[in-house]
Design a protein around this motif. Structure first.
Motif, PDB file in Angstrom:
ATOM      1  N   LEU A  12       0.838  -1.205   0.000  1.00 41.40           N
ATOM      2  CA  LEU A  12       0.000   0.000   0.000  1.00 41.40           C
ATOM      3  C   LEU A  12       0.872   1.254   0.000  1.00 41.40           C
ATOM      4  O   LEU A  12       0.493   2.279  -0.573  1.00 41.40           O
ATOM      5  CB  LEU A  12      -0.924   0.006   1.226  1.00 41.40           C
ATOM      6  CG  LEU A  12      -1.794   1.252   1.402  1.00 41.40           C
ATOM      7  CD1 LEU A  12      -2.753   1.432   0.227  1.00 41.40           C
ATOM      8  CD2 LEU A  12      -2.566   1.179   2.722  1.00 41.40           C
ATOM      9  N   SER A  13       2.040   1.182   0.631  1.00 43.11           N
ATOM     10  CA  SER A  13       2.931   2.339   0.704  1.00 43.11           C
ATOM     11  C   SER A  13       3.341   2.848  -0.685  1.00 43.11           C
ATOM     12  O   SER A  13       3.098   4.020  -1.011  1.00 43.11           O
ATOM     13  CB  SER A  13       4.153   1.999   1.561  1.00 43.11           C
ATOM     14  OG  SER A  13       5.132   3.002   1.481  1.00 43.11           O
ATOM     15  N   GLU A  65      12.163  -3.957  -2.869  1.00 42.05           N
ATOM     16  CA  GLU A  65      11.956  -3.508  -1.491  1.00 42.05           C
ATOM     17  C   GLU A  65      11.233  -2.160  -1.424  1.00 42.05           C
ATOM     18  O   GLU A  65      11.620  -1.203  -2.097  1.00 42.05           O
ATOM     19  CB  GLU A  65      13.292  -3.425  -0.757  1.00 42.05           C
ATOM     20  CG  GLU A  65      14.012  -4.761  -0.639  1.00 42.05           C
ATOM     21  CD  GLU A  65      13.236  -5.786   0.173  1.00 42.05           C
ATOM     22  OE1 GLU A  65      12.577  -5.388   1.161  1.00 42.05           O
ATOM     23  OE2 GLU A  65      13.279  -6.976  -0.173  1.00 42.05           O
ATOM     24  N   GLY A  66      10.211  -2.091  -0.565  1.00 41.04           N
ATOM     25  CA  GLY A  66       9.380  -0.896  -0.457  1.00 41.04           C
ATOM     26  C   GLY A  66      10.146   0.407  -0.284  1.00 41.04           C
ATOM     27  O   GLY A  66       9.904   1.371  -1.020  1.00 41.04           O
ATOM     28  N   PRO A  67      11.087   0.503   0.680  1.00 36.56           N
ATOM     29  CA  PRO A  67      11.817   1.754   0.869  1.00 36.56           C
ATOM     30  C   PRO A  67      12.605   2.187  -0.371  1.00 36.56           C
ATOM     31  O   PRO A  67      12.732   3.377  -0.645  1.00 36.56           O
ATOM     32  CB  PRO A  67      12.741   1.447   2.043  1.00 36.56           C
ATOM     33  CG  PRO A  67      11.983   0.430   2.843  1.00 36.56           C
ATOM     34  CD  PRO A  67      11.330  -0.435   1.800  1.00 36.56           C
ATOM     35  N   TYR A 157       4.646   4.993   4.270  1.00 39.15           N
ATOM     36  CA  TYR A 157       5.062   3.734   4.903  1.00 39.15           C
ATOM     37  C   TYR A 157       4.531   3.639   6.334  1.00 39.15           C
ATOM     38  O   TYR A 157       3.984   2.609   6.743  1.00 39.15           O
ATOM     39  CB  TYR A 157       6.585   3.646   4.867  1.00 39.15           C
ATOM     40  CG  TYR A 157       7.173   2.269   5.108  1.00 39.15           C
ATOM     41  CD1 TYR A 157       6.400   1.111   5.101  1.00 39.15           C
ATOM     42  CD2 TYR A 157       8.545   2.130   5.335  1.00 39.15           C
ATOM     43  CE1 TYR A 157       6.966  -0.135   5.301  1.00 39.15           C
ATOM     44  CE2 TYR A 157       9.127   0.885   5.534  1.00 39.15           C
ATOM     45  CZ  TYR A 157       8.331  -0.249   5.525  1.00 39.15           C
ATOM     46  OH  TYR A 157       8.901  -1.485   5.724  1.00 39.15           O
ATOM     47  N   LEU A 158       4.679   4.717   7.103  1.00 34.97           N
ATOM     48  CA  LEU A 158       4.180   4.707   8.476  1.00 34.97           C
ATOM     49  C   LEU A 158       2.669   4.503   8.502  1.00 34.97           C
ATOM     50  O   LEU A 158       2.151   3.724   9.314  1.00 34.97           O
ATOM     51  CB  LEU A 158       4.540   6.008   9.196  1.00 34.97           C
ATOM     52  CG  LEU A 158       3.967   6.130  10.621  1.00 34.97           C
ATOM     53  CD1 LEU A 158       4.504   5.021  11.524  1.00 34.97           C
ATOM     54  CD2 LEU A 158       4.279   7.505  11.205  1.00 34.97           C
ATOM     55  N   TYR A 159       1.958   5.187   7.625  1.00 33.52           N
ATOM     56  CA  TYR A 159       0.504   5.038   7.568  1.00 33.52           C
ATOM     57  C   TYR A 159       0.132   3.591   7.279  1.00 33.52           C
ATOM     58  O   TYR A 159      -0.751   3.016   7.930  1.00 33.52           O
ATOM     59  CB  TYR A 159      -0.063   5.958   6.483  1.00 33.52           C
ATOM     60  CG  TYR A 159      -1.555   5.792   6.260  1.00 33.52           C
ATOM     61  CD1 TYR A 159      -2.465   6.277   7.189  1.00 33.52           C
ATOM     62  CD2 TYR A 159      -2.042   5.144   5.128  1.00 33.52           C
ATOM     63  CE1 TYR A 159      -3.832   6.126   6.990  1.00 33.52           C
ATOM     64  CE2 TYR A 159      -3.398   4.991   4.919  1.00 33.52           C
ATOM     65  CZ  TYR A 159      -4.289   5.475   5.854  1.00 33.52           C
ATOM     66  OH  TYR A 159      -5.640   5.318   5.655  1.00 33.52           O
ATOM     67  N   THR A 160       0.817   2.986   6.330  1.00 29.15           N
ATOM     68  CA  THR A 160       0.520   1.609   5.938  1.00 29.15           C
ATOM     69  C   THR A 160       0.684   0.640   7.096  1.00 29.15           C
ATOM     70  O   THR A 160      -0.216  -0.161   7.380  1.00 29.15           O
ATOM     71  CB  THR A 160       1.432   1.191   4.769  1.00 29.15           C
ATOM     72  OG1 THR A 160       1.111   2.000   3.620  1.00 29.15           O
ATOM     73  CG2 THR A 160       1.258  -0.275   4.422  1.00 29.15           C
TER      74      THR A 160
END
Length: 201
Positions: A12-13, A65-67, A157-160
């Motif tokens: 989602l991020s 990777e997401g980040p 990312y934090l929200y996810t």
């Protein structure tokens, strides 16, 4: 571009970041349960690790990777200010946040989602995760977003991952700044669009 995602997962991020970017892309559902695409394609043939997200560029190159994915997206549209400029101290602060969220929060949820985790370990995992989120709550005091008043890819990312609290019985009621952050994020059109794509609320 294609973004391989699974509803409710950390993909989602980048989904949010792609919506914020305005870049054209194709969201491709890749179930983390069946590891198959809608047409029956074996997802392991695309990503041998079997998880999401995965970003596939038009030339066939892939990022897993997401980040890394969210920073790549941000750098394609520097005018959107989704990440500070490469080489700046603020960019390293962003990477600090992405690493912290990934290793201290995202991975902290892992044992709570696994059915094989012993029941007597779950309270220990919850306690450790709560302490990390309490620290994040303190860092959000007086700020709209992690980096200040400007939204960044770290916020997606934090929200996810903070949304997962409700699924594992982690009580956020005492973390007023995180709750306000979640509400602020939920009002962003890009977040609403990303959730709609994934069939989430």
């Amino acid at each position: 571009m294609k973004l391989y995602y699974s509803p409710g997962a950390c993909s989602l991020s980048p989904q949010i970041v792609l919506q914020e970017s305005g870049l054209a892309y194709e969201p491709v559902l890749a179930s983390t349960k069946t590891h198959q695409l809608a047409d029956g394609t074996d997802y392991y043939g695309i990503n041998p690790l079997g998880y999401v997200p995965l970003l596939e560029l038009d030339n066939g190159a892939r990022l897993r990777e997401g980040p890394a994915i969210v920073q790549y997206i941000a750098d394609q549209v520097p005018e959107k200010n989704l990440a500070p400029a490469n080489g700046s101290f603020e960019r390293y602060k962003l990477q600090e946040w992405l690493n912290f969220i990934g290793t201290e929060i995202h991975k902290g949820f892992g044992p709570l989602f696994k059915p094989t985790t012993p029941e007597n370990y779950k309270p220990i995992a919850l306690e450790a995760l709560t302490k990390r989120l309490q620290w994040v709550d303190q860092q959000l005091a007086g700020k709209s977003y992690l980096m200040g008043e400007q939204f960044s890819v770290a916020d997606a990312y934090l929200y996810t991952v903070s949304r997962w609290a409700g699924f594992v019985g982690l009580d956020l009621s005492g973390l007023a700044n995180i709750l306000a952050f979640q509400q602020r994020m939920a009002q962003r059109p890009a977040v609403q669009a990303a959730l709609k794509i994934e069939g989430q609320k």
